[in-house]
Motif scaffolding. Structure first.
Motif, short mmCIF file in Angstrom:
data_model
loop_
_atom_site.label_atom_id
_atom_site.label_comp_id
_atom_site.label_asym_id
_atom_site.label_seq_id
_atom_site.Cartn_x
_atom_site.Cartn_y
_atom_site.Cartn_z
N SER A 670 0.83 -1.21 0.00
CA SER A 670 0.00 0.00 0.00
C SER A 670 0.86 1.25 0.00
O SER A 670 0.59 2.21 -0.73
N VAL A 671 1.93 1.24 0.81
CA VAL A 671 2.83 2.40 0.86
C VAL A 671 3.57 2.56 -0.45
O VAL A 671 3.69 3.65 -1.01
N ARG A 672 4.07 1.45 -0.99
CA ARG A 672 4.88 1.51 -2.21
C ARG A 672 4.05 1.92 -3.42
O ARG A 672 4.51 2.70 -4.27
N LEU A 673 2.78 1.45 -3.53
CA LEU A 673 1.95 1.71 -4.70
C LEU A 673 1.07 2.94 -4.55
O LEU A 673 0.43 3.37 -5.51
N GLY A 674 0.98 3.50 -3.32
CA GLY A 674 0.11 4.65 -3.11
C GLY A 674 -1.36 4.30 -3.25
O GLY A 674 -2.18 5.14 -3.62
N GLN A 675 -1.73 3.06 -2.94
CA GLN A 675 -3.11 2.59 -3.07
C GLN A 675 -3.36 1.59 -1.96
O GLN A 675 -2.47 0.82 -1.56
N ASP A 676 -4.58 1.55 -1.42
CA ASP A 676 -4.91 0.66 -0.32
C ASP A 676 -4.98 -0.77 -0.84
O ASP A 676 -5.88 -1.13 -1.60
N ILE A 677 -4.03 -1.61 -0.44
CA ILE A 677 -4.00 -3.03 -0.81
C ILE A 677 -4.37 -3.83 0.44
O ILE A 677 -3.67 -3.78 1.44
N GLY A 678 -5.48 -4.56 0.38
CA GLY A 678 -5.95 -5.31 1.53
C GLY A 678 -5.28 -6.66 1.66
O GLY A 678 -4.69 -7.20 0.73
N VAL A 679 -5.42 -7.24 2.87
CA VAL A 679 -4.86 -8.58 3.12
C VAL A 679 -5.54 -9.61 2.24
O VAL A 679 -4.91 -10.55 1.75
N ASP A 680 -6.85 -9.43 2.00
CA ASP A 680 -7.58 -10.39 1.16
C ASP A 680 -7.01 -10.43 -0.25
O ASP A 680 -6.90 -11.50 -0.87
N ALA A 681 -6.63 -9.26 -0.80
CA ALA A 681 -6.06 -9.23 -2.14
C ALA A 681 -4.73 -9.96 -2.19
O ALA A 681 -4.47 -10.74 -3.10
N VAL A 682 -3.86 -9.72 -1.19
CA VAL A 682 -2.57 -10.40 -1.15
C VAL A 682 -2.75 -11.90 -1.01
O VAL A 682 -2.09 -12.71 -1.68
N THR A 683 -3.71 -12.33 -0.16
CA THR A 683 -3.97 -13.76 0.03
C THR A 683 -4.47 -14.40 -1.25
O THR A 683 -4.06 -15.51 -1.62
N ALA A 684 -5.36 -13.69 -1.96
CA ALA A 684 -5.90 -14.24 -3.21
C ALA A 684 -4.81 -14.36 -4.27
O ALA A 684 -4.71 -15.37 -4.99
N TRP A 685 -3.95 -13.33 -4.38
CA TRP A 685 -2.84 -13.41 -5.34
C TRP A 685 -1.90 -14.56 -4.99
O TRP A 685 -1.45 -15.30 -5.87
N ALA A 686 -1.60 -14.72 -3.70
CA ALA A 686 -0.70 -15.80 -3.29
C ALA A 686 -1.29 -17.16 -3.62
O ALA A 686 -0.57 -18.09 -4.01
N ARG A 687 -2.63 -17.30 -3.48
CA ARG A 687 -3.27 -18.57 -3.81
C ARG A 687 -3.14 -18.87 -5.30
O ARG A 687 -2.88 -20.01 -5.70
N LEU A 688 -3.31 -17.84 -6.15
CA LEU A 688 -3.17 -18.05 -7.59
C LEU A 688 -1.75 -18.50 -7.93
O LEU A 688 -1.55 -19.40 -8.76
N VAL A 689 -0.75 -17.85 -7.32
CA VAL A 689 0.63 -18.22 -7.59
C VAL A 689 0.92 -19.63 -7.06
O VAL A 689 1.58 -20.44 -7.73
#
Length: 711
Positions: A670-689
């Protein structure tokens, strides 16, 4: 730590300077730097700094004595946050004093703590002269001495919620200091502003205290008179000597009087000041004029006009103002010759062209104020054209690259498609492009030799107020025009040709509809070979060479209604994002037509390509590099997320899929991209990978067991 040293006046790199890294609080002469190194011809430097917690102070020495870190050669001091050490490339700006001044560097402290950033330090020399400087990270500020080598006593003040003062004795060899600022005492001034005719007080006027000795920063202080004309002002004791007082009296933005007063200070106070104004009885000291500029045809406000307020005959210029975003302006003007409301003439200009004129009669005034509406005839604005002036250089030799086609494309699609322009580089690598647009476009660049794509670059263009952008493009190795392309590049060329053909047909509509490419049968004669990376290389030929076999590529292209292709990244990621690769390694890969991260990922998937990459001896940990490439080329993750993960130290798809703290990773993204990135989004991306990395297992059923037994 990598960075660049630039000259602020011409933005050119500063060569042959020495950049050293220090722990905060360490000083030359008493400590040793953690690392030091020279700048190259373009002002670039690279330092191996130990991974310590906290900020790092960078000192730049330039000129005679720089190699020995002579304090007389100190040219810049900046404090760099730890984030820049890990992932950024700090830029240090050098101010050239032309040899007439010398910089000195102070660190403002409040008690034992550094002062916050963006406070103003005002320095006054006992011999006269004054200058201001803002505080940077760590409380650092820079001043310039006009007499280098002469010991100087400085009295400094620090603005903030509470004024503070400090002192600094500067010598030839002591050009750095920690300046401790402590709370300052206060001076006080009281007085009255009265009318000369009857001695009555004048309220609502602003009284400024000025120092006519030149030691204090003007205005020293100000206050507003009460209804009875009384005023009281106070200011911090930043100097031991009180100011030589001159009082300026203002009504709005109109100065109506200026009075010198004796410096009769007692116990840091100046009392019973009496300022007498020659103002007619029952008349204001100044008149307030408010106005608005309106387009005569459209009846809309017109911002950005210059308003000149003169006498009614336009013979004496009284004031100037500018219209704001709503076309409004406001000025204070002196009374007329009889002390009453003045007659005025207004002229309005855009640039140097007069677009309107209006007179203000005495009857327009109500008490001490008037409001006017000015109709103007504004010429139509010409369409905006933004120009890009750039240069293409070889990353290794730093010489210009001639004869390449440069295409500039807008990253943000606009109505009607992408905005683009193209040109060829001159003998010295320079090029110029013109792009019609409403705002400065965000661009990326494609470089071609003949019809072969050489590189796709995403360098940032710097725009000035006149709409001219500058950019420096770098490629590792000058491509050879041998005509060989990797097979997928030939596909890109054919796809581009089909799209351009369709665009040309769309320019000629008819009464029966638009022309479209329904089907296209292509047959391309090529000479084909397999290079040492396992890539299929093809060269379009007229006839087969004597020692080669002529091949042929046949392709049938036709549109399919309703077909949807998977989304792809807008452009390939250049090899420059892989900071482990040296310029020589990038040049060797480019010579083998490997230009992007995607090219490396494609080669790593094939055994022949992976083995050939290992044989190139790129000077890096190839397994770690290919893990990073695999993460950067994961299409299940948005490209900005992939690049941010690399900057955050996530080095492979497996490291992301098995990250132990998704919440911390989401906060860092969120800090690096300047956009609110939630835990659910990170978890979903990790599941896809994780699903993509999983080994597929067979499905065991009773039927498959029976079938196995029968076999």
């Amino acid at each position: 730590m990598k960075g660049t040293l630039l000259n602020r006046s011409d933005r050119a790199g500063v060569a042959d300077a020495v950049v050293s890294a220090w722990q905060v609080g360490d000083r030359p002469g008493r400590h040793l730097p953690m690392a030091a190194g020279p700048t190259d011809a373009d002002g670039r430097f690279a330092l191996d700094v130990p991974a310590l917690r906290g900020d790092v102070v960078l000192r730049v020495h330039h000129g005679k004595g720089a190699a020995d870190l002579d304090p007389r050669a100190l040219a810049a001091v900046v404090q760099v946050p730890v984030d820049d050490r890990r992932g950024g490339q700090p830029v240090i700006w050098l101010d050239d004093g032309g040899g007439r001044t010398r910089p000195i560097f102070g660190r403002a402290l409040i008690g034992e703590d550094p002062a916050p950033e963006q406070l103003t330090v005002t320095a006054s020399a006992l011999s006269g002269g004054r200058q201001k400087a803002p505080t940077g990270r760590g409380g650092w500020f820079t001043l310039r001495l006009t007499e280098p080598g002469v010991p100087t006593e400085l009295r400094l003040s620090l603005e903030g919620d509470r004024p503070r003062v400090g002192t600094w004795s500067v010598t030839e060899h002591d050009v750095e200091a920690d300046v401790v600022f402590s709370p300052a005492g206060n001076f006080a001034v009281t007085g009255t502003v009265t009318r000369k005719a009857d001695g009555s007080g004048l309220g609502g006027l602003r009284v400024e205290l000025l120092d006519r000795s030149g030691l204090w920063a003007n205005p020293v202080g100000d206050a507003t008179t009460s209804d009875s004309g009384d005023f009281a002002l106070g200011f911090a004791q930043v100097l031991d000597t009180p100011p030589a007082p001159t009082f300026a009296v203002w009504s709005g933005d109109q100065r109506v009087a200026s009075v010198d007063w004796p410096a009769a200070w007692e116990d840091r106070g100046l009392r019973a000041v009496r300022l007498v104004l020659d103002v007619a009885p029952d008349r204001p000291a100044a008149y307030q004029l408010d106005g608005q500029a309106l387009d005569r045809a459209a009846r809309t406000p017109v911002p950005g006009l210059r308003v000149e307020v003169s006498g009614v005959r336009f013979d004496v210029l009284l004031k100037q103002a500018s219209t704001d975003g709503d076309g409004r302006f406001s000025v204070s003007v002196p009374p007329g010759p009889d002390g009453g409301p003045p007659e005025l003439g207004l002229r309005l200009y855009r640039g140097g062209i007069r677009v309107g004129e209006q007179q203000v009669a005495t009857a327009a005034w109500h008490a001490d104020a008037a409001t006017v509406f000015c109709e103007v005839d504004v010429p139509a604005a010409a369409p905006a054209v933004f120009r890009v002036s750039g240069r293409l250089v070889d990353q290794v030799t730093r010489s210009g690259v001639a004869g390449l086609r440069v295409e500039a494309w807008d990253k943000a699609p606009r109505p009607g498609g992408l905005l683009g322009a193209a040109t060829y580089t001159a003998q010295d690598g320079t090029f110029d492009l013109a792009l019609p647009a409403d705002v400065p476009p965000a661009l990326f660049f494609r470089l071609y030799t003949a019809d072969a794509l050489v590189a796709t670059l995403d360098d940032e263009v710097g725009w000035d107020a006149a709409g001219t952008g500058t950019v420096l493009l770098e490629i590792a190795g000058v491509p050879r025009p041998d005509g060989d392309v990797v097979l997928h590049e030939l596909g890109e060329t054919i796809a581009t040709a089909v799209n351009r053909m369709q665009s040309e047909l769309a320019r000629y509509p008819s009464t029966v509809g638009a022309y479209v490419v329904d089907e296209l049968d292509l047959s391309v004669p090529v000479a084909v070979q397999l290079d040492r990376l396992g890539q299929v290389r093809a060269k379009v030929v007229d006839r087969a060479p004597a020692d080669e076999q002529l091949g042929q590529i046949r392709m049938r292209v036709r549109p399919v209604l309703g077909a949807r292709l998977p989304s792809a990244d807008q452009l390939d990621q250049p090899l420059s994002v892989l900071t482990e690769l040296s310029a020589d390694a990038v040049a060797r890969l480019n010579a083998l037509r490997v230009y992007s991260v995607e090219d490396l990922a494609r080669l790593a998937c094939a055994p022949a390509g992976s083995a050939a990459l290992a044989g190139l001896s790129l000077g890096v940990d190839l397994a770690a590099l290919l893990d990073k490439v695999a993460l950067l080329s994961l299409t299940v993750l948005p490209r900005p997320v992939r690049e941010a993960l690399i900057l955050l130290g996530v080095s492979s798809p497996r490291a992301f899929a098995d990250h132990p703290d998704p919440a911390a990773l989401a906060a860092a993204l969120s800090v690096r991209l300047g956009q609110d990135i939630g835990v659910d989004a990170v978890t979903a991306w990790a599941r896809l990978v994780r699903d993509g990395l999983a080994i597929p297992l067979p499905t065991i059923t009773e039927e498959t067991i029976d079938e196995h037994h029968e076999r």
